[in-house]
Write an enzyme that holds these catalytic residues in place. Structure first.
Site, PDB file in Angstrom:
ATOM      1  N   TYR A  85       0.817  -1.215   0.000  1.00 45.88           N
ATOM      2  CA  TYR A  85       0.000   0.000   0.000  1.00 45.88           C
ATOM      3  C   TYR A  85       0.854   1.270   0.000  1.00 45.88           C
ATOM      4  CZ  TYR A  85      -4.053  -2.942   1.153  1.00 45.88           C
ATOM      5  OH  TYR A  85      -5.044  -3.887   1.146  1.00 45.88           O
ATOM      6  N   LYS A 135       2.719 -15.282   2.541  1.00 46.29           N
ATOM      7  CA  LYS A 135       2.632 -16.015   1.278  1.00 46.29           C
ATOM      8  C   LYS A 135       4.071 -16.371   0.905  1.00 46.29           C
ATOM      9  CE  LYS A 135       0.158 -17.425  -2.308  1.00 46.29           C
ATOM     10  NZ  LYS A 135      -0.881 -18.476  -2.218  1.00 46.29           N
ATOM     11  N   ASP A 159      -3.830 -17.802   1.798  1.00 50.31           N
ATOM     12  CA  ASP A 159      -5.008 -18.429   1.172  1.00 50.31           C
ATOM     13  C   ASP A 159      -5.607 -19.467   2.112  1.00 50.31           C
ATOM     14  OD1 ASP A 159      -2.528 -19.598   0.723  1.00 50.31           O
ATOM     15  OD2 ASP A 159      -3.093 -20.526  -1.165  1.00 50.31           O
ATOM     16  N   ASP A 207      -5.740  -6.463   5.923  1.00 49.76           N
ATOM     17  CA  ASP A 207      -6.894  -5.695   5.468  1.00 49.76           C
ATOM     18  C   ASP A 207      -8.033  -6.666   5.145  1.00 49.76           C
ATOM     19  OD1 ASP A 207      -8.561  -3.795   4.422  1.00 49.76           O
ATOM     20  OD2 ASP A 207      -7.276  -3.241   2.739  1.00 49.76           O
ATOM     21  N   ASP A 217     -11.406  -8.010   7.808  1.00 52.67           N
ATOM     22  CA  ASP A 217     -12.808  -7.837   7.400  1.00 52.67           C
ATOM     23  C   ASP A 217     -13.530  -9.177   7.369  1.00 52.67           C
ATOM     24  OD1 ASP A 217     -12.628  -5.115   7.173  1.00 52.67           O
ATOM     25  OD2 ASP A 217     -13.607  -5.047   5.215  1.00 52.67           O
TER      26      ASP A 217
END
Ligand code: NAD
Length: 358
Positions: free
Chosen positions: A140, A191, A223, A247, A251
């Site tokens: 980001y 990852k 994942d 992020d 959620d």
């Protein structure tokens, strides 16, 4: 307790912010702790008066305080302002100026509210996990980034995923420290099978873990973590991860609970100072009606006591009081089920106060 009073900056903000923060402050006031509160304008409320969403006096107050209690900012009235004047800029400004790089989001499912989850009741009932998201680095913010024409003459977009060792070390420390305050299990999500950044992340987390022999450290690919959060979320205690994975996962985890009005959050710096706020926004659709659920903000105040003010016992008292009012059947409209006692913001706050005294 230390000799000097704990100083809390109270930033109610917009919409339902002032209504819910008022209840949380009342709860903090009855604990018998030496706390001083000072209030300031933030967001649209600050823009209306000063022309800035984060006035210098508000920032100074936040800097001088031991912790910040934040309501919510934003509203339709401000949506057409130029970006630097928008209420949301206040949040970004506070995070940046105060170096709040660790975002803590618990996902707790109270047995009484388990049916509100979109996941089967038995999978989520009694869930109590904490997701720790790094907030100031990763893809980001990584440079270079942009949209350009590449060597083949095609337009392309690109971003840079990047984490430095100090950035990983400090969020890893936050993760281990949070785990020490809870069930002493930390799962680092990455990852590493594909990304260099993630392989480095994993190496550094393992190295930091040597300083916390009491915490059981595990690793999971993002994942799989997304899948495990739905399949068997109770396997986790604390999850620590980077900005982008966090992020998404935070959620996802909030949806396990099904009730946005119940979820607190914290954003901490390296010393444990932090800003505490509900995860929901300013809810302009119900602002001023006295029906907003104040529990997310009250639970944010409990997190503040635990993570910034070293008052674990007081935090537990608040959390127990919230459990009690839910067991007693008190419900604001957002969590109402038939047969329960429907109450407004203030009555819910008073029920928590009564539970604290009782
Ligand atoms: P929101 O979280 O404000 O509201 C989403 C829905 O949940 C609404 O129907 C609302 O009534 C309900 N809700 C939220 N909190 C509740 C509570 N405590 N009790 C009962 N019901 C509650 O999200 P939104 O509608 O997408 O955004 C509204 C405004 O808030 C926008 O201006 C947005 O930018 C801002 N916002 C601010 C923050 C923040 O300050 N941290 C976070 C998200 C959104």
């Amino acid at each position: 307790m230390g000799t000097h009073a704990m100083k809390i900056a109270v930033l109610p903000g917009d919409g339902i912010g002032p209504e819910i923060v008022t209840e949380a402050v009342k709860v903090l006031q009855v604990l018998g702790l030496d706390i001083e509160f000072e209030q300031a304008l933030v967001g649209g409320a600050a823009y209306d008066v000063t022309g800035e969403p984060l006035p210098a006096v508000t920032l100074e107050l936040a800097k001088a305080a031991d912790a910040i209690l934040f309501g919510a900012v934003g509203g339709p009235k401000y949506d057409s302002l130029p970006r630097p004047k928008r209420p949301e800029q206040a949040l970004l400004g506070l995070r940046k100026e105060l170096n709040l790089f660790a975002n803590l989001r618990p996902a707790i499912v109270y047995p009484e509210l388990a049916e509100a989850s979109s996941v089967k009741t038995e999978i989520v009932a009694g869930l109590d996990i904490l997701i720790l998201r790094e907030l100031t680095g990763d893809i980001y913010f990584g440079q270079p980034r942009g949209i350009r024409t590449n060597e083949s003459g095609d337009r392309e977009g690109f971003d840079t995923m990047r984490y430095s060792e100090p950035e990983i070390r400090r969020i890893a420390h936050s993760g281990f420290r949070a785990a020490m305050k809870r069930g002493r299990k930390l799962c680092s999500v990455d990852k590493a099978n594909v990304l260099e950044t993630s392989q480095f992340w994993r190496d550094v987390v393992i190295a930091v873990g040597k300083e916390y022999p009491e915490v059981e450290l595990s690793h999971m690919y993002v994942d799989n973590a997304a899948m495990q959060l739905i399949r068997n979320p109770k396997q986790f205690d604390v999850i620590v991860t980077g900005n982008m994975f966090g992020d998404i996962l935070s959620d996802e985890a909030s949806m396990l609970t099904g009730s946005i009005g119940m979820l607190p959050s914290a954003s901490l710096d390296a010393s444990g100072k932090g800003m505490y706020e509900p995860i929901h926004g300013s809810a302009p659709d119900i602002a001023g009606q006295g029906v907003a659920n104040p529990l997310a903000t009250i639970l944010s105040a409990a997190m503040m006591l635990r993570y910034s003010l070293n008052q674990d016992a007081a935090a537990e008292r608040i959390e127990a009081a919230v459990k009690k009012v839910l067991a007693q059947g008190f419900r604001t409209p957002d969590i109402y089920q038939s047969g329960a006692r429907k109450v407004g913001t203030q009555e819910m706050g008073e029920a928590v106060l009564a539970a604290l005294k009782g």
